[in-house]
Design a protein around this motif. Structure first.
Motif, PDB file in Angstrom:
ATOM      1  N   THR A  20      42.017 -18.126  20.869  1.00 17.50           N
ATOM      2  CA  THR A  20      43.136 -18.452  21.757  1.00 17.50           C
ATOM      3  C   THR A  20      44.291 -19.027  20.927  1.00 17.50           C
ATOM      4  O   THR A  20      44.071 -19.477  19.797  1.00 17.50           O
ATOM      5  N   PRO A  21      45.500 -19.040  21.474  1.00 16.36           N
ATOM      6  CA  PRO A  21      46.621 -19.654  20.736  1.00 16.36           C
ATOM      7  C   PRO A  21      46.331 -21.124  20.407  1.00 16.36           C
ATOM      8  O   PRO A  21      46.730 -21.606  19.346  1.00 16.36           O
ATOM      9  N   GLN A  22      45.620 -21.819  21.305  1.00 16.69           N
ATOM     10  CA  GLN A  22      45.278 -23.228  21.063  1.00 16.69           C
ATOM     11  C   GLN A  22      44.352 -23.361  19.851  1.00 16.69           C
ATOM     12  O   GLN A  22      44.594 -24.176  18.963  1.00 16.69           O
ATOM     13  N   ARG A  23      43.304 -22.560  19.846  1.00 19.74           N
ATOM     14  CA  ARG A  23      42.362 -22.624  18.707  1.00 19.74           C
ATOM     15  C   ARG A  23      43.068 -22.275  17.405  1.00 19.74           C
ATOM     16  O   ARG A  23      42.804 -22.861  16.364  1.00 19.74           O
ATOM     17  N   ARG A  24      43.951 -21.301  17.491  1.00 18.02           N
ATOM     18  CA  ARG A  24      44.669 -20.863  16.294  1.00 18.02           C
ATOM     19  C   ARG A  24      45.559 -21.989  15.754  1.00 18.02           C
ATOM     20  O   ARG A  24      45.605 -22.228  14.548  1.00 18.02           O
ATOM     21  N   LEU A  25      46.234 -22.683  16.660  1.00 18.13           N
ATOM     22  CA  LEU A  25      47.112 -23.779  16.250  1.00 18.13           C
ATOM     23  C   LEU A  25      46.288 -24.916  15.621  1.00 18.13           C
ATOM     24  O   LEU A  25      46.669 -25.477  14.588  1.00 18.13           O
ATOM     25  N   ILE A  26      45.164 -25.233  16.246  1.00 15.67           N
ATOM     26  CA  ILE A  26      44.317 -26.307  15.707  1.00 15.67           C
ATOM     27  C   ILE A  26      43.816 -25.926  14.311  1.00 15.67           C
ATOM     28  O   ILE A  26      43.837 -26.741  13.387  1.00 15.67           O
ATOM     29  N   LEU A  27      43.424 -24.670  14.153  1.00 17.88           N
ATOM     30  CA  LEU A  27      42.986 -24.194  12.833  1.00 17.88           C
ATOM     31  C   LEU A  27      44.130 -24.335  11.814  1.00 17.88           C
ATOM     32  O   LEU A  27      43.927 -24.850  10.714  1.00 17.88           O
ATOM     33  N   GLU A  28      45.322 -23.896  12.201  1.00 22.54           N
ATOM     34  CA  GLU A  28      46.458 -23.953  11.275  1.00 22.54           C
ATOM     35  C   GLU A  28      46.747 -25.390  10.839  1.00 22.54           C
ATOM     36  O   GLU A  28      46.992 -25.649   9.663  1.00 22.54           O
ATOM     37  N   ILE A  29      46.724 -26.300  11.800  1.00 22.34           N
ATOM     38  CA  ILE A  29      47.011 -27.699  11.474  1.00 22.34           C
ATOM     39  C   ILE A  29      45.895 -28.288  10.617  1.00 22.34           C
ATOM     40  O   ILE A  29      46.151 -28.982   9.636  1.00 22.34           O
ATOM     41  N   PHE A  30      44.674 -27.954  10.967  1.00 22.64           N
ATOM     42  CA  PHE A  30      43.545 -28.440  10.168  1.00 22.64           C
ATOM     43  C   PHE A  30      43.665 -27.977   8.708  1.00 22.64           C
ATOM     44  O   PHE A  30      43.420 -28.753   7.786  1.00 22.64           O
ATOM     45  N   LEU A  31      44.064 -26.728   8.507  1.00 23.33           N
ATOM     46  CA  LEU A  31      44.175 -26.189   7.144  1.00 23.33           C
ATOM     47  C   LEU A  31      45.340 -26.811   6.382  1.00 23.33           C
ATOM     48  O   LEU A  31      45.293 -26.930   5.161  1.00 23.33           O
ATOM     49  N   LYS A  32      46.379 -27.185   7.111  1.00 24.25           N
ATOM     50  CA  LYS A  32      47.576 -27.728   6.466  1.00 24.25           C
ATOM     51  C   LYS A  32      47.370 -29.182   6.028  1.00 24.25           C
ATOM     52  O   LYS A  32      47.906 -29.623   5.016  1.00 24.25           O
ATOM     53  N   GLU A  33      46.594 -29.932   6.820  1.00 24.02           N
ATOM     54  CA  GLU A  33      46.374 -31.347   6.532  1.00 24.02           C
ATOM     55  C   GLU A  33      45.235 -31.468   5.526  1.00 24.02           C
ATOM     56  O   GLU A  33      44.098 -31.171   5.853  1.00 24.02           O
ATOM     57  N   SER A  34      45.525 -31.911   4.334  1.00 22.75           N
ATOM     58  CA  SER A  34      44.424 -32.037   3.378  1.00 22.75           C
ATOM     59  C   SER A  34      43.767 -33.405   3.559  1.00 22.75           C
ATOM     60  O   SER A  34      44.292 -34.266   4.265  1.00 22.75           O
ATOM     61  N   GLY A  35      42.633 -33.586   2.974  1.00 22.31           N
ATOM     62  CA  GLY A  35      41.959 -34.875   3.041  1.00 22.31           C
ATOM     63  C   GLY A  35      40.982 -34.960   4.198  1.00 22.31           C
ATOM     64  O   GLY A  35      40.467 -33.951   4.661  1.00 22.31           O
TER      65      GLY A  35
END
Ligand SMILES: [Zn+2]
Ligand SMILES: [Zn+2]
Length: 153
Positions: A20-35
């Motif tokens: 879903t667009p929601q899951r995709r956004l969460i994945l994108e943010i998770f990948l962008k935030e390191s640590g």
């Protein structure tokens, strides 16, 4: 190596779930935030992009990311579950400051080999391990010293 988006989409398909667009956004943010981030940390970032996404959705998506092999839960002994990226990252262990909560990734070949040797001595072939070292970081020790010096005056 497959793109994380492909890995996640394939995993969801196997579970009869949709990307879903929601899951995709969460994945994108998770990948962008390191640590290392808690579900709440990530929720606070996600809601800036999409207010319709609830905290429970972020939490459930992080669980799915773990199951798909993209994310990993880490526990630094304070009872808080944090998530870090797992896919495409090599094995590492953690040192955690008990005062400020800072966690750094460390790896030492000698320690890794010793663990394998120890397992072999007990008839095991290691498939994985987690090592968490606890202590007080240099910054916090400096602060402590300063505090002591101030009170002694
Ligand atoms: Zn290790
Ligand atoms: Zn510290």
């Amino acid at each position: 190596m497959k793109e994380p988006l492909v890995v996640f989409t394939d995993y969801l398909a196997r579970k009869n779930l949709k990307m879903t667009p929601q899951r995709r956004l969460i994945l994108e943010i998770f990948l962008k935030e390191s640590g290392h981030h808690t579900s709440e940390d990530l929720y606070n970032i996600v809601k800036k992009s999409d207010k319709s996404i609830g905290q429970a959705t972020v939490y459930r998506t992080l669980k799915l990311l773990c199951e798909s092999g993209l994310a990993k839960e880490v526990n630094f002994g304070d009872g808080v579950t944090r998530y870090e990226q797992q896919y495409g990252f090599s094995h590492h262990d953690h040192i955690i400051c008990e005062e400020c909560g800072k966690a750094i990734a460390v790896v030492d070949d000698k320690i890794e080999q010793l663990q394998e040797r120890l397992a072999a001595e007990h008839g095991f072939v290691l498939t994985g391990h987690e090592m968490y070292l606890y202590g007080i970081c240099a910054d916090c020790r400096k602060k402590d010293k300063k505090l002591k010096a101030d009170t002694e005056d």
